[in-house]
Design a protein around this motif. Structure first.
Motif, PDB file in Angstrom:
ATOM      1  N   LEU A 152       0.683  -1.241  -0.126  1.00 56.15           N
ATOM      2  CA  LEU A 152      -0.048   0.060   0.035  1.00 56.15           C
ATOM      3  C   LEU A 152       0.620   1.381   0.067  1.00 56.15           C
ATOM      4  CD1 LEU A 152      -2.927  -1.076   2.679  1.00 56.15           C
ATOM      5  CD2 LEU A 152      -2.934  -0.891   0.167  1.00 56.15           C
ATOM      6  N   ASP A 153       2.203   1.058   0.108  1.00 59.23           N
ATOM      7  CA  ASP A 153       3.099   1.999   0.078  1.00 59.23           C
ATOM      8  C   ASP A 153       2.858   3.222   1.185  1.00 59.23           C
ATOM      9  OD1 ASP A 153       5.235   3.762  -0.733  1.00 59.23           O
ATOM     10  OD2 ASP A 153       4.272   4.950  -1.972  1.00 59.23           O
ATOM     11  N   ILE A 154       2.438   2.620   2.552  1.00 57.11           N
ATOM     12  CA  ILE A 154       2.210   3.223   3.895  1.00 57.11           C
ATOM     13  C   ILE A 154       3.480   3.230   4.726  1.00 57.11           C
ATOM     14  CG2 ILE A 154       0.544   3.144   5.718  1.00 57.11           C
ATOM     15  CD1 ILE A 154      -0.778   4.057   3.335  1.00 57.11           C
ATOM     16  N   ARG A 169      -5.877   7.477   4.288  1.00 59.97           N
ATOM     17  CA  ARG A 169      -6.927   8.527   3.734  1.00 59.97           C
ATOM     18  C   ARG A 169      -6.054   9.702   2.970  1.00 59.97           C
ATOM     19  NH1 ARG A 169     -11.876   8.442   4.348  1.00 59.97           N
ATOM     20  NH2 ARG A 169     -12.837   7.335   6.183  1.00 59.97           N
ATOM     21  N   LYS A 170      -4.712  10.109   3.435  1.00 58.98           N
ATOM     22  CA  LYS A 170      -3.684  10.861   2.982  1.00 58.98           C
ATOM     23  C   LYS A 170      -3.200  10.458   1.622  1.00 58.98           C
ATOM     24  CE  LYS A 170       0.687  13.076   3.880  1.00 58.98           C
ATOM     25  NZ  LYS A 170       0.248  14.308   3.671  1.00 58.98           N
ATOM     26  N   GLN A 171      -2.838   9.059   1.369  1.00 60.66           N
ATOM     27  CA  GLN A 171      -2.483   8.342   0.372  1.00 60.66           C
ATOM     28  C   GLN A 171      -3.552   8.111  -0.673  1.00 60.66           C
ATOM     29  OE1 GLN A 171       0.571   7.678   0.117  1.00 60.66           O
ATOM     30  NE2 GLN A 171       1.045   6.071  -1.512  1.00 60.66           N
ATOM     31  N   TYR A 172      -4.644   7.579  -0.361  1.00 57.38           N
ATOM     32  CA  TYR A 172      -5.751   7.220  -1.278  1.00 57.38           C
ATOM     33  C   TYR A 172      -7.056   7.844  -1.237  1.00 57.38           C
ATOM     34  CZ  TYR A 172      -2.470   3.273  -1.677  1.00 57.38           C
ATOM     35  OH  TYR A 172      -1.317   2.578  -1.988  1.00 57.38           O
ATOM     36  N   ASN A 173      -7.313   8.663  -0.348  1.00 58.97           N
ATOM     37  CA  ASN A 173      -8.364   9.410  -0.048  1.00 58.97           C
ATOM     38  C   ASN A 173      -9.602   8.499   0.020  1.00 58.97           C
ATOM     39  OD1 ASN A 173      -9.729  11.929  -0.044  1.00 58.97           O
ATOM     40  ND2 ASN A 173     -10.513  11.746  -2.228  1.00 58.97           N
ATOM     41  N   THR A 174      -9.592   7.619   0.657  1.00 60.89           N
ATOM     42  CA  THR A 174     -10.522   6.625   1.159  1.00 60.89           C
ATOM     43  C   THR A 174     -10.185   5.996   2.529  1.00 60.89           C
ATOM     44  OG1 THR A 174     -11.967   4.925   0.393  1.00 60.89           O
ATOM     45  CG2 THR A 174      -9.579   4.667  -0.176  1.00 60.89           C
ATOM     46  N   GLY A 175     -11.347   5.128   2.881  1.00 66.70           N
ATOM     47  CA  GLY A 175     -10.895   4.479   4.043  1.00 66.70           C
ATOM     48  C   GLY A 175     -10.558   3.063   4.062  1.00 66.70           C
ATOM     49  N   ILE A 176     -10.100   2.275   5.145  1.00 65.46           N
ATOM     50  CA  ILE A 176      -9.564   0.846   4.823  1.00 65.46           C
ATOM     51  C   ILE A 176     -10.717   0.194   4.604  1.00 65.46           C
ATOM     52  CG2 ILE A 176      -7.900   1.480   6.739  1.00 65.46           C
ATOM     53  CD1 ILE A 176      -9.539  -0.112   8.869  1.00 65.46           C
TER      54      ILE A 176
END
Length: 200
Positions: free
Chosen positions: A117-119, A158-165
């Motif tokens: 996920l590049d997190i 949210r910062k990376q994908y603008n969505t929740g888990i």
């Protein structure tokens, strides 16, 4: 406290790794999951607002989860928690076991998942410094994490994908962990076929 037993099917390697981690931190699985579900099913319901799985999508997710190989376990949770979870599942026509597997997956947030996920793997990463700090007191730190265990991963997602888990797209081999799929992502539907027809 009024409790009830619910039966869930969890991907076997995930369950084994999850249980091993809980043993190492001396957590009782049922009490831990009950506490998590209390807060997370509210977030799930909010993320799923306005969405409902089609019959085809629901069947596809169930088949993909079954294909992975699961183990049936029983957990004891508060009856109110179980009732609200079932209400959400029914309202959105979800696969309950898919949600539970996703919950287990993100509770672990293995290095492999975070890398995919590049997190960032640590909360001292510059991208997460805008989040609240962790208490110095060990017991307060534990309480803080238990009260909202997904705080840092949710902020990063949210910062990376603008969505929740719960709506975040996972690798294709984890389709069985999907809370929602549009019919355009479901093989055999006319929406899926029309998507691929457009490339011919």
């Amino acid at each position: 406290m009024n409790t009830t037993k619910i039966s869930i099917k969890i991907y076997e390697p995930l369950l084994s790794a999850f249980d091993s981690q809980l043993d190492r931190v001396f957590f009782k699985r049922d009490a831990f999951l009950n506490n998590i579900l209390k807060t997370e099913i509210k977030k799930l319901d909010k993320e799923m607002e306005g969405k409902r799985l089609s019959r085809e999508a629901r069947r596809y997710i169930s088949q993909e989860l079954r294909r992975l190989g699961t183990k049936n376990i029983n957990i004891v949770v508060e009856k109110d928690v179980a009732d609200f979870l079932n209400e959400i599942i029914d309202r959105h026509n979800m696969v309950r076991d898919a949600f539970m597997n996703r919950l287990f997956l993100f509770l672990r947030s293995s290095d492999k998942l975070l890398s995919y996920l590049d997190i960032p793997p640590t909360i001292d990463d510059p991208d997460l410094r805008h989040c609240e700090s962790m208490p110095t007191s060990p017991l307060y730190a534990i309480e803080s994490v238990i009260s909202d265990p997904f705080f840092y991963i949710e902020n990063a997602v949210r910062k990376q994908y603008n969505t929740g888990i719960y709506l975040l797209e996972l690798p294709p081999e984890r389709i069985g962990f999907s809370c929602f799929l549009d019919d355009s992502q479901v093989p055999g539907t006319k929406e899926f076929n029309s998507t691929y027809d457009s490339f011919e």
